[in-house]
Design an enzyme around this catalytic site. Structure first.
Site, PDB file in Angstrom:
ATOM      1  N   LYS A  13       0.857  -1.215   0.057  1.00  0.00           N
ATOM      2  CA  LYS A  13       0.030   0.079  -0.150  1.00  0.00           C
ATOM      3  C   LYS A  13       0.699   1.356   0.190  1.00  0.00           C
ATOM      4  O   LYS A  13       0.638   2.382  -0.750  1.00  0.00           O
ATOM      5  CB  LYS A  13      -0.895  -0.081   1.473  1.00  0.00           C
ATOM      6  CG  LYS A  13      -2.117   0.941   1.283  1.00  0.00           C
ATOM      7  CD  LYS A  13      -3.212   0.342   2.280  1.00  0.00           C
ATOM      8  CE  LYS A  13      -2.377   0.245   3.822  1.00  0.00           C
ATOM      9  NZ  LYS A  13      -2.290   1.709   4.322  1.00  0.00           N
ATOM     10  N   ARG A  88     -10.226   3.285   9.868  1.00  0.00           N
ATOM     11  CA  ARG A  88      -9.916   1.964   9.882  1.00  0.00           C
ATOM     12  C   ARG A  88     -11.341   1.160  10.477  1.00  0.00           C
ATOM     13  O   ARG A  88     -11.350   0.046  10.367  1.00  0.00           O
ATOM     14  CB  ARG A  88      -9.008   1.736  11.034  1.00  0.00           C
ATOM     15  CG  ARG A  88      -7.563   2.091  10.602  1.00  0.00           C
ATOM     16  CD  ARG A  88      -6.708   1.539  11.691  1.00  0.00           C
ATOM     17  NE  ARG A  88      -5.178   2.277  11.388  1.00  0.00           N
ATOM     18  CZ  ARG A  88      -4.694   1.635  10.733  1.00  0.00           C
ATOM     19  NH1 ARG A  88      -4.414   0.664  10.053  1.00  0.00           N
ATOM     20  NH2 ARG A  88      -3.424   2.469  10.420  1.00  0.00           N
ATOM     21  N   ARG A 127      11.593 -10.756   5.509  1.00  0.00           N
ATOM     22  CA  ARG A 127      12.746  -9.784   5.918  1.00  0.00           C
ATOM     23  C   ARG A 127      13.804 -10.368   6.666  1.00  0.00           C
ATOM     24  O   ARG A 127      13.753 -11.137   7.641  1.00  0.00           O
ATOM     25  CB  ARG A 127      11.986  -8.425   6.732  1.00  0.00           C
ATOM     26  CG  ARG A 127      13.154  -7.529   6.875  1.00  0.00           C
ATOM     27  CD  ARG A 127      12.365  -5.877   6.775  1.00  0.00           C
ATOM     28  NE  ARG A 127      11.539  -5.993   8.022  1.00  0.00           N
ATOM     29  CZ  ARG A 127      11.331  -5.017   8.571  1.00  0.00           C
ATOM     30  NH1 ARG A 127      11.741  -3.793   8.155  1.00  0.00           N
ATOM     31  NH2 ARG A 127      10.223  -4.966   9.532  1.00  0.00           N
ATOM     32  N   ARG A 160      13.799 -10.537  12.721  1.00  0.00           N
ATOM     33  CA  ARG A 160      13.349  -9.902  13.672  1.00  0.00           C
ATOM     34  C   ARG A 160      11.920 -10.581  14.260  1.00  0.00           C
ATOM     35  O   ARG A 160      11.150 -11.194  13.464  1.00  0.00           O
ATOM     36  CB  ARG A 160      13.073  -8.450  13.698  1.00  0.00           C
ATOM     37  CG  ARG A 160      14.292  -7.810  13.125  1.00  0.00           C
ATOM     38  CD  ARG A 160      14.155  -6.343  12.985  1.00  0.00           C
ATOM     39  NE  ARG A 160      12.574  -5.799  12.795  1.00  0.00           N
ATOM     40  CZ  ARG A 160      12.375  -4.759  12.808  1.00  0.00           C
ATOM     41  NH1 ARG A 160      13.180  -3.664  12.860  1.00  0.00           N
ATOM     42  NH2 ARG A 160      10.922  -4.348  12.861  1.00  0.00           N
ATOM     43  N   ARG A 171      -1.147  -9.787  12.836  1.00  0.00           N
ATOM     44  CA  ARG A 171      -1.495  -8.448  12.018  1.00  0.00           C
ATOM     45  C   ARG A 171      -2.471  -8.704  10.968  1.00  0.00           C
ATOM     46  O   ARG A 171      -3.357  -7.850  11.042  1.00  0.00           O
ATOM     47  CB  ARG A 171      -0.089  -8.236  11.520  1.00  0.00           C
ATOM     48  CG  ARG A 171       0.790  -7.459  12.409  1.00  0.00           C
ATOM     49  CD  ARG A 171       2.081  -7.033  11.868  1.00  0.00           C
ATOM     50  NE  ARG A 171       1.883  -6.026  10.916  1.00  0.00           N
ATOM     51  CZ  ARG A 171       2.798  -5.549  10.023  1.00  0.00           C
ATOM     52  NH1 ARG A 171       4.094  -6.382   9.699  1.00  0.00           N
ATOM     53  NH2 ARG A 171       2.963  -4.405   9.198  1.00  0.00           N
TER      54      ARG A 171
END
Ligand SMILES: [Zn+2]
Length: 217
Positions: A13, A88, A127, A160, A171
């Site tokens: 996004k 939201r 990541r 991480r 999430r």
């Protein structure tokens, strides 16, 4: 063009927002930027939001909505904007509708960048960060040429805690739970435009511009 950009974490996004505001010549208004701007300018609502943020709490809806209103009332947003990260929830969407009505303008479209869950998880968990120099890589999008070692310093790459599968799943669940009603809300108003975010970045931008009746510059 007055646009809301929606999409789950990992949908790309932010990248689309940057490309679209460039193509359309409208400001990118994200919740984070709005708060920073309100704080910087020391508006009463900005200062109030700061109090909540400093104490580690969530900024209540009426403060957030007030800040959105201040921001949308600024001169650069007079001819359009791309809202990102707001609304939201359905109550926030109602408040936004009222604000826009007061400003005498209307939304043109709500873009929903759709990517399937497996692809999102792959993006969100790919990541890797170098323990030694902090360089970041991505297993899919930006792999180290040295495999599991940092290509610039040879350091060990690690994942991480924020990027683990459990965190990513959570999430996505939070996003879906919060946002699903919003998708229906805008669908009913005839404003929702779903965009296939599984394609390469350029193609997604092109699809969006085409759907908006704008050709890429
Ligand atoms: Zn390194």
């Amino acid at each position: 063009m007055r646009i809301i950009l929606m999409g789950p974490p990992g949908a790309g996004k932010g990248t689309q927002a940057d490309l679209l505001v460039h193509e359309l010549g409208i400001p990118h208004i994200s919740t984070g930027d709005m708060f920073r701007k309100a704080l910087k300018e020391g508006t009463p609502l900005g200062l109030e939001a700061k109090r909540y943020m400093d104490s580690g709490g969530l900024v209540p809806d009426d403060v957030t909505i007030g800040i959105v209103k201040e921001r949308l009332d600024m001169a650069d947003a007079a001819n359009g904007f791309l809202l990102d990260g707001f609304p939201r929830t359905v109550p926030q969407a109602d408040a936004l509708a009222q604000t826009l009505q007061e400003l005498g303008v209307a939304l043109d479209v709500v873009l929903d960048v759709v990517v399937d869950r497996d692809a999102l998880l792959a993006r969100l968990t790919g990541r890797r960060v170098c323990r030694a120099c902090g360089a970041t890589y991505h297993l899919v999008f930006n792999p180290s040429l040295q495999g599991d070692k940092c290509q610039s310093c040879g350091g060990e790459l690690y994942q991480r805690d924020d990027d683990t599968a459990a965190t990513a799943e959570n999430r996505l669940d939070v996003y879906n739970k919060q946002t699903a009603p919003l998708v229906d809300y805008y669908k009913k108003k005839g404003l929702l435009l779903e965009v296939d975010g599984g394609k390469p970045v350029d193609e997604v931008t092109r699809d969006i511009l085409k759907a908006l009746g704008r050709e890429k510059r």
